[in-house]
Design a protein around this motif. Sequence first.
Motif, PDB file in Angstrom:
ATOM      1  N   SER A 164      19.933   5.525   6.610  1.00 15.95           N
ATOM      2  CA  SER A 164      19.452   4.223   6.145  1.00 15.95           C
ATOM      3  C   SER A 164      18.562   3.575   7.197  1.00 15.95           C
ATOM      4  O   SER A 164      18.670   3.880   8.388  1.00 15.95           O
ATOM      5  N   LEU A 165      17.744   2.676   6.724  1.00 16.52           N
ATOM      6  CA  LEU A 165      16.850   1.946   7.612  1.00 16.52           C
ATOM      7  C   LEU A 165      16.485   0.644   6.923  1.00 16.52           C
ATOM      8  O   LEU A 165      16.432   0.588   5.683  1.00 16.52           O
ATOM      9  N   ARG A 166      16.236  -0.380   7.695  1.00 22.17           N
ATOM     10  CA  ARG A 166      15.787  -1.653   7.122  1.00 22.17           C
ATOM     11  C   ARG A 166      14.462  -2.060   7.750  1.00 22.17           C
ATOM     12  O   ARG A 166      14.361  -2.165   8.976  1.00 22.17           O
ATOM     13  N   LEU A 167      13.490  -2.268   6.919  1.00 21.68           N
ATOM     14  CA  LEU A 167      12.198  -2.766   7.355  1.00 21.68           C
ATOM     15  C   LEU A 167      12.146  -4.276   7.174  1.00 21.68           C
ATOM     16  O   LEU A 167      12.752  -4.822   6.251  1.00 21.68           O
ATOM     17  N   SER A 168      11.422  -4.918   8.052  1.00 18.44           N
ATOM     18  CA  SER A 168      11.239  -6.367   7.989  1.00 18.44           C
ATOM     19  C   SER A 168       9.761  -6.708   7.902  1.00 18.44           C
ATOM     20  O   SER A 168       8.925  -6.018   8.486  1.00 18.44           O
ATOM     21  N   CYS A 169       9.467  -7.747   7.170  1.00 17.78           N
ATOM     22  CA  CYS A 169       8.100  -8.261   7.073  1.00 17.78           C
ATOM     23  C   CYS A 169       8.170  -9.756   7.325  1.00 17.78           C
ATOM     24  O   CYS A 169       8.610 -10.521   6.457  1.00 17.78           O
ATOM     25  N   ALA A 170       7.754 -10.160   8.501  1.00 19.31           N
ATOM     26  CA  ALA A 170       7.804 -11.561   8.891  1.00 19.31           C
ATOM     27  C   ALA A 170       6.448 -12.212   8.653  1.00 19.31           C
ATOM     28  O   ALA A 170       5.426 -11.710   9.127  1.00 19.31           O
ATOM     29  N   ALA A 171       6.463 -13.298   7.915  1.00 18.85           N
ATOM     30  CA  ALA A 171       5.228 -14.003   7.601  1.00 18.85           C
ATOM     31  C   ALA A 171       5.070 -15.198   8.529  1.00 18.85           C
ATOM     32  O   ALA A 171       6.030 -15.915   8.808  1.00 18.85           O
ATOM     33  N   SER A 172       3.872 -15.425   8.986  1.00 19.72           N
ATOM     34  CA  SER A 172       3.570 -16.601   9.786  1.00 19.72           C
ATOM     35  C   SER A 172       2.244 -17.184   9.319  1.00 19.72           C
ATOM     36  O   SER A 172       1.401 -16.482   8.781  1.00 19.72           O
ATOM     37  N   GLY A 173       2.101 -18.485   9.520  1.00 21.11           N
ATOM     38  CA  GLY A 173       0.872 -19.145   9.107  1.00 21.11           C
ATOM     39  C   GLY A 173       0.878 -19.616   7.672  1.00 21.11           C
ATOM     40  O   GLY A 173      -0.057 -20.280   7.234  1.00 21.11           O
ATOM     41  N   PHE A 174       1.921 -19.241   6.936  1.00 18.42           N
ATOM     42  CA  PHE A 174       2.070 -19.730   5.576  1.00 18.42           C
ATOM     43  C   PHE A 174       3.518 -19.563   5.158  1.00 18.42           C
ATOM     44  O   PHE A 174       4.235 -18.718   5.685  1.00 18.42           O
ATOM     45  N   TYR A 197      12.752  -8.265   3.519  1.00 13.95           N
ATOM     46  CA  TYR A 197      13.352  -7.037   4.008  1.00 13.95           C
ATOM     47  C   TYR A 197      13.271  -5.945   2.949  1.00 13.95           C
ATOM     48  O   TYR A 197      13.258  -6.221   1.748  1.00 13.95           O
ATOM     49  N   LEU A 198      13.259  -4.723   3.418  1.00 19.76           N
ATOM     50  CA  LEU A 198      13.379  -3.568   2.531  1.00 19.76           C
ATOM     51  C   LEU A 198      14.492  -2.692   3.094  1.00 19.76           C
ATOM     52  O   LEU A 198      14.309  -2.039   4.114  1.00 19.76           O
ATOM     53  N   GLN A 199      15.639  -2.752   2.436  1.00 21.46           N
ATOM     54  CA  GLN A 199      16.765  -1.915   2.829  1.00 21.46           C
ATOM     55  C   GLN A 199      16.614  -0.570   2.143  1.00 21.46           C
ATOM     56  O   GLN A 199      16.509  -0.503   0.915  1.00 21.46           O
ATOM     57  N   MET A 200      16.604   0.479   2.925  1.00 20.77           N
ATOM     58  CA  MET A 200      16.379   1.818   2.396  1.00 20.77           C
ATOM     59  C   MET A 200      17.584   2.691   2.696  1.00 20.77           C
ATOM     60  O   MET A 200      17.930   2.874   3.866  1.00 20.77           O
ATOM     61  N   ASN A 201      18.202   3.194   1.672  1.00 19.78           N
ATOM     62  CA  ASN A 201      19.376   4.058   1.810  1.00 19.78           C
ATOM     63  C   ASN A 201      19.083   5.441   1.235  1.00 19.78           C
ATOM     64  O   ASN A 201      18.105   5.624   0.518  1.00 19.78           O
ATOM     65  N   SER A 202      19.940   6.372   1.561  1.00 23.16           N
ATOM     66  CA  SER A 202      19.807   7.746   1.047  1.00 23.16           C
ATOM     67  C   SER A 202      18.387   8.267   1.231  1.00 23.16           C
ATOM     68  O   SER A 202      17.766   8.802   0.315  1.00 23.16           O
ATOM     69  N   LEU A 203      17.893   8.098   2.435  1.00 24.91           N
ATOM     70  CA  LEU A 203      16.501   8.449   2.704  1.00 24.91           C
ATOM     71  C   LEU A 203      16.256   9.945   2.579  1.00 24.91           C
ATOM     72  O   LEU A 203      17.137  10.773   2.873  1.00 24.91           O
ATOM     73  N   LYS A 204      15.051  10.263   2.128  1.00 23.29           N
ATOM     74  CA  LYS A 204      14.631  11.636   1.929  1.00 23.29           C
ATOM     75  C   LYS A 204      13.385  11.917   2.772  1.00 23.29           C
ATOM     76  O   LYS A 204      12.625  10.990   3.078  1.00 23.29           O
TER      77      LYS A 204
END
Length: 123
Positions: A17-27, A80-87
């Motif tokens: 598993s892995l979790r990606l983050s996308c942080a927004a700034s300026g809006f 966030y994008l939580q990703m499980n059972s990655l291939k």
Amino acid sequence: EVQLQASGGGLVQAGGSLRLSCAASGFAFDGYAIAWFRQAPGKEREGVSCLDTSDGTTWYADPVKGRFTISSDNAENTVYLQMNSLKPDDTAVYYCAAVIATCSVVAGVYDYWGQGTKFTVSS
């Protein structure tokens, strides 16, 4: 200045598993559609998932349904994008993008893009 900062990439074994983050700034992304796209070597960029922050509607590409979950923390202005059972097929550079509209799988409609974060799934 409007910015999207994607992070969370790395190396993970298949099934992990892995979790990606996308942080927004300026809006403030309330009212925006925030999407994740990915581009594998030699392939076109493809939509992976999207969250319409105006009503919470989510969308997932068929290959990731049931494995990936998109969510947001409005206080942190982060998606966030939580990703499980990655291939191994999930290996790609992942980009987050934003547009003040409903979700779309068409990359060209998005106004703002993060720089991309890469991860590799080893078999």
